[in-house]
Design a protein around this motif. Structure first.
Motif, PDB file in Angstrom:
ATOM      1  N   ALA A  89      -5.649  -5.084  -6.796  1.00  0.00           N
ATOM      2  CA  ALA A  89      -4.451  -5.048  -7.588  1.00  0.00           C
ATOM      3  C   ALA A  89      -3.965  -6.048  -7.706  1.00  0.00           C
ATOM      4  O   ALA A  89      -4.358  -5.621  -9.753  1.00  0.00           O
ATOM      5  CB  ALA A  89      -2.838  -3.920  -7.368  1.00  0.00           C
ATOM      6  N   THR A 100       0.938  -1.289   0.049  1.00  0.00           N
ATOM      7  CA  THR A 100       0.060   0.117   0.089  1.00  0.00           C
ATOM      8  C   THR A 100       1.030   1.207   0.557  1.00  0.00           C
ATOM      9  O   THR A 100       0.364   2.289  -1.109  1.00  0.00           O
ATOM     10  CB  THR A 100      -0.786   0.245   1.122  1.00  0.00           C
ATOM     11  OG1 THR A 100      -1.728  -0.937   1.149  1.00  0.00           O
ATOM     12  CG2 THR A 100      -2.074   1.675   0.659  1.00  0.00           C
ATOM     13  N   GLY A 138      -6.103   0.341  -5.788  1.00  0.00           N
ATOM     14  CA  GLY A 138      -5.784  -1.136  -6.431  1.00  0.00           C
ATOM     15  C   GLY A 138      -6.156  -1.264  -7.426  1.00  0.00           C
ATOM     16  O   GLY A 138      -4.770  -1.550  -8.654  1.00  0.00           O
TER      17      GLY A 138
END
Length: 415
Positions: A139, A16, A109
């Protein structure tokens, strides 16, 4: 950016935000892979600013330029693979986010996947590893739909407990090659949420190792735990100043130690939204001369203080109202490595490392008297403290070996 076309040892790690002080265990994971395997790690940071390299590795970030190009990339990928977008839209609608932060992480994401899709299609890694089941795994899942890129993911306390856990945890786990967790508590919760048990791999967090990337060799204590009769016992606590760390309870414990005329000094390393209220409590409890809030510090300085000026480590973690809690905090393992006896609450998975009377003490933060008794026992019996130190180091050696952890991950990534 160093690329390795069709390189079958390249693993893209999705974070992140990288690096973060609170995620030192993830940095050690990369250090261990660098030291003990031939994997080529590619670091991706979805959010936040920071250094552009980590050791010999570039850190690939979501840049302003990426955001500018996002509309064009979105349209291109939508035209190329509308079914992938439709799948993600259906999943997102059917599994509503359980909190605003989870929704924002999910959208981040998905956005990162869109801007990186063309690069990953042209030069695919062997695998993607999302260190969290939140934004990074969103993601990875989207890139799997777009490009069929295989991925694995982490499944840790934050992913599982905060506001009920990630919105697509089960769906992500069904597509992931494997799920890496570091505690039995997390593994049990994953199974409870419906994750196939054969996909879950329990690999403990690695202990600090010598020769770390951008880190000095770990200092060693030259003497055994000192007798502190006649001298203040030096207490350390480390962590973000947030609800789940239980710092209000810690201050009440320290106030009780003071009321019992136990001589001590305490340092609290970390920063966060509770700092002002904790500072007020320190004054209200009359602890200004004994307790100091030091704010955030680099890992190297925390490590130095742990080794050179700490007699006891306190952890008073608890479950926050959001459900968030720690698993097995990194700082507990670091204290055990440093030879500092640990007094801790049993929150999360702490009891997996701290066995009362053997590797430390487990105590209720709402019962300060028990903490005072434990402090007195250690203060008056240095040999007992030495036993805790020795047993703790043995536990870490058996459970947190960086070489073994890296070899296990290496096998999983290349399978």
């Amino acid at each position: 950016m160093n690329r390795h076309v069709n390189d079958q040892t390249r693993v893209a790690y999705f974070f992140t935000s990288f690096p973060k002080l609170s995620e030192r265990f993830l940095q050690r994971e990369i250090e261990g892979l660098d030291r003990h395997t031939d994997l080529k790690i590619e670091i991706h940071s979805l959010f936040g600013r920071g250094c552009n390299t980590f050791g010999s590795y570039p850190v690939i970030r979501f840049t302003v330029r990426d955001w500018v190009n996002f509309p064009c990339r979105f349209l291109c990928e939508l035209v190329k693979n509308p079914s992938a977008f439709f799948k993600m839209l259906l999943l997102s609608v059917r599994n509503r986010p359980k909190s605003l932060i989870n929704a924002l992480e999910h959208l981040l994401g998905l956005s990162y996947a869109v801007v990186r899709a063309a690069e990953f299609r042209k030069d695919p890694p062997k695998s993607i590893h999302a260190v969290w089941a939140t934004g990074p795994a969103s993601a990875a899942l989207f890139l799997n739909h777009i490009n069929s890129t295989p991925f694995s993911m982490g499944g840790h306390a934050y992913d599982l407990f905060r506001d009920g856990g990630d919105m697509l945890l089960l769906e992500k786990s069904q597509t992931a090659k494997f799920i890496h967790t570091s505690t039995s508590v997390a593994r049990k919760e994953l199974v409870h949420k419906g994750v196939a048990v054969e996909k879950i791999h329990l690999i403990r967090r690695s202990a600090p190792i010598k020769g770390q990337i951008k880190s000095p060799p770990i200092l060693q204590r030259e003497t055994s735990y000192p007798s502190v009769n006649g001298a203040p016992i030096r207490i350390l606590s480390v962590g973000r100043l947030i609800a789940k760390k239980g710092y209000p309870e810690l201050l009440k414990i320290l106030q009780y130690l003071s009321s019992e005329n136990i001589s001590f000094s305490a340092q609290i390393i970390g920063d966060g939204p509770l700092r002002k209220s904790l500072a007020r409590s320190i004054v209200n409890f009359g602890l200004e001369d004994r307790v100091v809030l030091l704010g955030s510090m680099p890992y190297e300085e925390v490590d130095r203080r742990m080794h050179e000026s700490t007699d006891l480590f306190f952890f008073t973690g608890k479950q926050a109202t959001s459900g968030d809690r720690d698993g097995l905090p990194n700082v507990i393992i670091e204290a055990m490595v440093a030879g500092v006896p640990v007094l801790a609450s049993s929150s999360g998975a702490v009891s997996e490392a701290i066995e009362p009377g053997f590797t430390g003490e487990l105590l209720d933060p709402k019962q300060p008297k028990l903490w005072a008794q434990a402090v007195q026992k250690i203060k008056e019996n240095p040999s007992y403290a030495d036993e805790l130190r020795e047993n703790s180091k043995n536990w870490v050696a058996q459970n947190c070996d960086a070489r073994r952890n890296a070899k296990t991950l290496h096998t999983l990534f290349l399978s």
